[in-house]
Design an enzyme around this catalytic site. Sequence first.
Site, mmCIF file in Angstrom:
data_model
loop_
_atom_site.group_PDB
_atom_site.id
_atom_site.type_symbol
_atom_site.label_atom_id
_atom_site.label_comp_id
_atom_site.label_asym_id
_atom_site.label_seq_id
_atom_site.Cartn_x
_atom_site.Cartn_y
_atom_site.Cartn_z
ATOM 1 N N ARG A 65 33.659 10.586 -5.081
ATOM 2 C CA ARG A 65 32.459 10.400 -5.895
ATOM 3 C C ARG A 65 31.478 9.422 -5.261
ATOM 4 O O ARG A 65 30.415 9.153 -5.819
ATOM 5 C CB ARG A 65 32.848 9.903 -7.289
ATOM 6 C CG ARG A 65 33.847 10.792 -7.988
ATOM 7 C CD ARG A 65 34.262 10.206 -9.305
ATOM 8 N NE ARG A 65 33.231 10.404 -10.294
ATOM 9 C CZ ARG A 65 33.141 11.448 -11.092
ATOM 10 N NH1 ARG A 65 34.059 12.381 -11.034
ATOM 11 N NH2 ARG A 65 32.177 11.561 -11.945
ATOM 12 N N TRP A 84 28.251 5.269 -5.191
ATOM 13 C CA TRP A 84 27.260 6.036 -4.436
ATOM 14 C C TRP A 84 25.916 5.474 -4.885
ATOM 15 O O TRP A 84 25.530 5.599 -6.039
ATOM 16 C CB TRP A 84 27.360 7.524 -4.739
ATOM 17 C CG TRP A 84 26.452 8.342 -3.878
ATOM 18 C CD1 TRP A 84 26.669 8.735 -2.593
ATOM 19 C CD2 TRP A 84 25.169 8.877 -4.241
ATOM 20 N NE1 TRP A 84 25.592 9.458 -2.133
ATOM 21 C CE2 TRP A 84 24.669 9.564 -3.119
ATOM 22 C CE3 TRP A 84 24.396 8.826 -5.393
ATOM 23 C CZ2 TRP A 84 23.429 10.198 -3.127
ATOM 24 C CZ3 TRP A 84 23.161 9.455 -5.406
ATOM 25 C CH2 TRP A 84 22.687 10.143 -4.269
ATOM 26 N N ASN A 98 28.688 4.604 -13.975
ATOM 27 C CA ASN A 98 28.376 5.801 -13.198
ATOM 28 C C ASN A 98 27.186 6.474 -13.861
ATOM 29 O O ASN A 98 27.234 6.716 -15.071
ATOM 30 C CB ASN A 98 29.602 6.733 -13.201
ATOM 31 C CG ASN A 98 29.278 8.109 -12.658
ATOM 32 O OD1 ASN A 98 28.409 8.260 -11.812
ATOM 33 N ND2 ASN A 98 29.994 9.114 -13.142
ATOM 34 N N GLY A 99 26.137 6.757 -13.106
ATOM 35 C CA GLY A 99 24.988 7.438 -13.703
ATOM 36 C C GLY A 99 23.714 6.661 -13.425
ATOM 37 O O GLY A 99 23.669 5.816 -12.532
ATOM 38 N N GLU A 112 23.314 28.159 4.920
ATOM 39 C CA GLU A 112 24.594 27.456 4.824
ATOM 40 C C GLU A 112 24.976 26.849 6.184
ATOM 41 O O GLU A 112 25.437 25.709 6.255
ATOM 42 C CB GLU A 112 25.674 28.419 4.300
ATOM 43 C CG GLU A 112 27.112 27.923 4.349
ATOM 44 C CD GLU A 112 27.376 26.677 3.506
ATOM 45 O OE1 GLU A 112 26.487 26.202 2.812
ATOM 46 O OE2 GLU A 112 28.502 26.168 3.595
ATOM 47 N N HIS A 134 5.838 33.926 9.931
ATOM 48 C CA HIS A 134 4.837 33.424 8.975
ATOM 49 C C HIS A 134 4.668 31.914 9.073
ATOM 50 O O HIS A 134 4.175 31.287 8.137
ATOM 51 C CB HIS A 134 5.215 33.850 7.554
ATOM 52 C CG HIS A 134 5.216 35.339 7.394
ATOM 53 N ND1 HIS A 134 4.064 36.084 7.340
ATOM 54 C CD2 HIS A 134 6.233 36.224 7.344
ATOM 55 C CE1 HIS A 134 4.373 37.368 7.240
ATOM 56 N NE2 HIS A 134 5.686 37.486 7.239
ATOM 57 N N LYS A 177 31.207 13.657 -2.409
ATOM 58 C CA LYS A 177 31.738 15.004 -2.657
ATOM 59 C C LYS A 177 31.240 15.555 -3.985
ATOM 60 O O LYS A 177 30.991 16.732 -4.117
ATOM 61 C CB LYS A 177 33.274 14.949 -2.628
ATOM 62 C CG LYS A 177 33.955 16.294 -2.811
ATOM 63 C CD LYS A 177 33.790 17.164 -1.583
ATOM 64 C CE LYS A 177 34.436 18.521 -1.746
ATOM 65 N NZ LYS A 177 33.823 19.506 -0.814
HETATM 66 O O1 M6R Z 1 30.866 20.475 -6.564
HETATM 67 P P1 M6R Z 1 29.712 21.403 -6.374
HETATM 68 O O2 M6R Z 1 30.096 22.692 -5.750
HETATM 69 O O3 M6R Z 1 28.908 21.599 -7.644
HETATM 70 O O4 M6R Z 1 28.763 20.646 -5.357
HETATM 71 C C1 M6R Z 1 27.514 21.182 -5.029
HETATM 72 C C2 M6R Z 1 26.971 20.543 -3.775
HETATM 73 O O5 M6R Z 1 26.840 19.158 -3.952
HETATM 74 C C3 M6R Z 1 27.858 20.808 -2.564
HETATM 75 O O6 M6R Z 1 28.059 22.172 -2.356
HETATM 76 C C4 M6R Z 1 27.237 20.205 -1.296
HETATM 77 O O7 M6R Z 1 26.060 20.860 -0.984
HETATM 78 C C5 M6R Z 1 28.226 20.266 -0.154
HETATM 79 N N1 M6R Z 1 28.472 18.941 0.334
HETATM 80 C C6 M6R Z 1 27.769 21.098 0.993
HETATM 81 O O8 M6R Z 1 28.725 21.165 1.995
#
Ligand code: M6R
Length: 607
Positions: A27, A74, A98-99, A479, A502, A602
């Site tokens: 987190r 974070w 948190n928040g 991606e 474009h 994460k």
């Molecule tokens: O836990 P989530 O799938 O909701 O997270 C979404 C994004 O934060 C997550 O996919 C992020 O973009 C990754 N670190 C990309 O590799």
Amino acid sequence: MCGLVGIVSGKPVAGRLVDALRRLDYRGYDSAGIATIEGDRMERRRAPGKLFNLEQRLDADPIGGAIGMGHTRWATHGIPNETNAHPHFVGDVCVVHNGIIENFAELRQELAEDGALFETQTDTEILAHLMARYTAEGHKPVAAMLEMLRRLRGAYAFAIMLRSHPGMMMAARCGPPLAIGHGDGEMFFGSDAIALAPFTDEVTYLANGDCAVITRTDVTLFDFYGLPVQRTRQMTQTSSYLVDKGNHRHFMEKEIAEQPEAISHVLARYVDFTSKSVKACNAIDFSGTDSLHIAACGTAYLAGCIGKSYLERYAEIAVEVDVASEFRYRTLPFSKRQAALFVSQSGETADTLAALHICRNNGVVTGAIVNVEGSTIARESDAVFPILAGPEIGVASTKAFTCQLAVFACLAIAAGRRRGTIDSAQEQALVGHLIEVPRIMSDVIARIQPQIEDLAARLARVRHVIYMGRGTSYPLAMEGALKLKEIAYIHAEGYAAGELKHGPIALIDDSMPVIVIAPYDRFFEKTVSNMQEVAARGGRIILITDEKGAAKSSLATIARIVLPHVDDIISPLIFALPLQMLAYHTAVIMGTDVDQPRNLAKSVTVE
Ligand code: M6R
């Protein structure tokens, strides 16, 4: 988004707080800290950077105490230094949070005008000052917290302990998740059940707007008005063991390698191998659905873009995909004939959760495509489609992405059957392709590894990269670019191949690598034309294609990665592999912190 933990016990807590923080660092890992009360002393140890720094600090200068709380940060307000690290103290009050407190600027000004002295740049310190103010005015602890809650705007989960009340801890939730853990003669708060798994498997999740007070033996739950509420106490399945890297250098490397097995788990859940049909996909009945929304963030959003292609092609459902942070602020006409899918590895992403709430409040049927089955998004959706990827620890999402694609493919086939847009023979053929994925993935990962490593050595020397593709290869291009940016810190953009002319084509010169994702599908020739346009301007082409595509294209490239030719439905799962591997090996060569890249976390539980 941060992780928080609190323990009210009869035994020392410092070591266990650190254990819990280790399980929460997905987190955030900008700083960490713990605080305890022992006798009449409230003490804390904090350190910027990874948890390891805090552990060193505690080794040199341990603290005792049987009540305490911890935090992994974070950074939102204020740089990630020790001063801004939680827990925050004001007088007798200790807070972890948190928040985001959205009205923090006005509250800070008000408190400063009242004489409050601020030590940090954080919004959290406001909470400590407000609590200190209301207790100084004579409010008892719970009344002071309720007073404070009336002043706050934003999304937050926090825990508070008071040196003057060393047998209890309070917490409140408005947005980000918070769980209570029920132990034997001790009680816990945690941002999730994973943090508490070594201590207890019995938890109560706070609902939005809940407050709680815990003592060693008791819990009291009430709402923001102080009225009692009841929540179900439940057993969790969360393992108390931390996943390790095995023989791999990084979790990301392990998670890339695990994809064949992860996809087998998806297939075991969603596919009947004997009849070659899909199963367990009908929790949402798409037969009467006029249109579908998909909302997600980051990699999950890009999986949603490919999911859209599947659902439109095989089930003929009109699908709109949005980045959840935008979806939540759209003005949309909702109807009961719509459905919505929310894609999230963690199941805790704040924007995705907010998008889910909007749909639910408007009577739209909701489905969650999640990895963490006990997560908030899973718990709050009408239907859950687990992606069964297993724990994904690396911040860069890899196996969750391909498992999300596999679940989307199964859902699209099931929806197509119910809507009569594909027949049983087509279903069997499509499922037949899906069944091949684990084997093909294993072959590809082993075969392209040396070539990817060579290419990564070249990519590690550049500052910018363009990825391009058409159809499902367009989200794949994004991606691939996202992975490279996120872990190798190389600027990369993913474009629809037809869009390059474009504008972005102006960037092309002989120093610009362009990674072209071109399976031999119905877009192949168009993509090759776009590739010619790039080559004509000196761009250095890296072509990722399949055997049929390689045979058809003679254009000079600086590298060519050739994959087996597969059906369209599984092509994105296979073509994702070189993109993940290329980003991984480039980052390794560049020496970045692959599993915990800078500035990221994460799980993103703030807006
Ligand atoms: O836990 P989530 O799938 O909701 O997270 C979404 C994004 O934060 C997550 O996919 C992020 O973009 C990754 N670190 C990309 O590799």
